[in-house]
Design an enzyme around this catalytic site. Structure first.
Site, short mmCIF file in Angstrom:
data_model
loop_
_atom_site.label_atom_id
_atom_site.label_comp_id
_atom_site.label_asym_id
_atom_site.label_seq_id
_atom_site.Cartn_x
_atom_site.Cartn_y
_atom_site.Cartn_z
N LEU A 144 0.87 -1.19 0.00
CA LEU A 144 0.00 0.00 0.00
C LEU A 144 0.90 1.23 0.00
O LEU A 144 1.78 1.33 0.86
CB LEU A 144 -0.88 0.02 1.25
N HIS A 145 0.73 2.12 -0.96
CA HIS A 145 1.58 3.31 -0.95
C HIS A 145 0.92 4.57 -1.50
O HIS A 145 1.55 5.63 -1.55
CB HIS A 145 2.88 3.05 -1.72
#
Ligand code: UD1
Ligand code: UDP
Length: 355
Positions: A206-207
């Site tokens: 997740l970024h």
């Protein structure tokens, strides 16, 4: 003849490596110049890809732009790239993907009248709050040659008035890298090295700022802790995400891993939870169920083929993954030309128009 390539971030390396390799084979007498903007600079976000990917030579120029606001980063790339392109005057500049380095390099090329080729053109999320969307639209509209890998890309570009003559449907160069390194990553058995049983665990990345720069990350972590009670979780956290994680971090959160280890973990995962663009595509080819924690995707083909499920930007839905997984559809064939030969078609096309 001179061909230049600008890369700056982790996904750029994966998309560009096969293009440079095939271009060097197809045009061996040309000078091929690789420019690394330095948008990504940690060893795990940059150097390791140069070591592992093959085909990606040492950069001829490193701009060391580092991190900053969008405008700072874009402006730094422009200022530092302009004198290089002005001196080298390439016959063609390649830019991949949708990151700030992509747009910055595209603008410099457009201003200097350097012919521009965009790899992974035509993708649209139709969400202008996503920083990549403006990069995609603007890069496409200043590009002379648009290399595409999905039918929707053709429709999107036509709807924006891009003439068909500028479009080249070549397939997915990111998947070329996956295919080329498949034996290497499959023999790595990275899951076992981390004590994970193949097919049993959830791989997480997740970024996106919409998720990790605010309170939603904390919610996602709480839900992941619940899932971890039912199935093992491994989460190689992007540095942007790692910076936002506060308090006690579970031991299944690890540093970003290199490409071979990541693909090994991805191929053997029971499921993947992500907000990455490239990982939605890789899971489609690997036939691994993917859950995308976003409200939209610029890669709808991955949903149509059944491997990818859009959960929405709703961390609470992470808790549903174990049960959704039970109903995951069968693996479908990958989209046309996601076959390991996209960069051959790029090189063939370029050799055609550069003579
Ligand atoms: C960028 C791209 C995104 C892409 C992602 C791939 C833009 C607008 N975003 O997001 O589209 O999906 O790369 O991974 O171009 N940092 C480090 N070390 C690094 C790189 C970054 O610590 O090597 C940290 C810095 O604190 C930096 C933050 O991560 O401020 C964000 O980096 P940045 O390059 O601005 O954007 P990404 O989130 O990586
Ligand atoms: N990747 C990697 N190590 C990791 C996470 C991702 O090598 O720890 C690879 C992944 O296999 C894919 C690319 O990085 O090839 C995707 O990059 P990212 O998700 O950062 O960017 P996006 O595709 O969202 O732009």
């Amino acid at each position: 003849m001179r061909i230049a390539y600008v890369v700056g971030t982790r996904p750029n390396f994966v998309k560009t490596a096969p293009v440079i390799a095939r271009m060097r084979e197809r045009l061996p007498d040309a000078e091929h110049s690789l420019i690394h903007t330095g948008q990504h600079y940690d060893r795990s976000m940059s150097e390791i890809f140069f070591e592992e990917l093959g085909g990606l030579p040492e950069p001829d120029h490193v701009l060391e732009v580092g991190s900053g606001t969008h405008s700072q980063q874009t402006a730094r790339v422009m200022e530092r790239l302009e004198p290089i392109l002005d001196a080298e005057r390439p016959d063609l500049l390649f830019v991949p993907g949708d990151v700030n380095s992509t747009l910055a390099a595209a603008l410099v090329a457009a201003k200097l009248l350097v012919p521009l080729a965009h790899i992974e053109s035509g993708l649209r999320s139709f969400d202008r709050t996503m920083p990549e969307e403006v990069n995609r639209v603007l890069t496409d509209h200043v590009s002379d040659h648009l290399f595409l890998h999905s039918d929707e890309a053709v429709d999107n570009l036509r709807a924006e008035g891009v003439p068909d003559e500028r479009m080249h449907f070549v397939g997915n160069t990111m998947i070329d890298t996956l295919v080329a390194l498949e034996d290497s990553f499959r023999s790595l058995d990275a899951a076992a090295a981390r004590g994970l049983e193949p097919g049993s665990y959830l791989l997480v990345t997740l970024h996106r700022p919409a998720l990790v720069d605010g309170p939603l990350l904390e919610q996602a972590m709480r839900r992941l802790e619940q899932v971890a009670e039912q199935m093992p979780v491994v989460f190689p956290a992007h540095p942007r995400t790692a910076k936002s994680l506060t308090g006690g971090v579970p031991d299944w959160v690890v540093e970003p891993v290199g490409y071979l280890e990541f693909l090994s973990l991805e191929a053997a995962a029971g499921a993947v939870l992500t907000d990455s663009g490239g990982i939605q595509e890789e899971t489609t080819v690997l036939g691994v169920p993917c859950f995308t924690l976003r409200n939209n995707t610029e890669r709808p083909i991955t949903i149509e083929l059944g491997t990818n499920t859009l959960l929405g930007l709703e961390p609470n839905r992470i808790a549903e993954i174990p049960s959704l997984l039970a109903a995951a559809p069968e693996r479908a064939d990958p989209p046309p030309m996601w076959d390991g030969h996209a960069a051959d078609r790029v090189a063939e096309t370029v050799a055609g128009f550069l003579g």
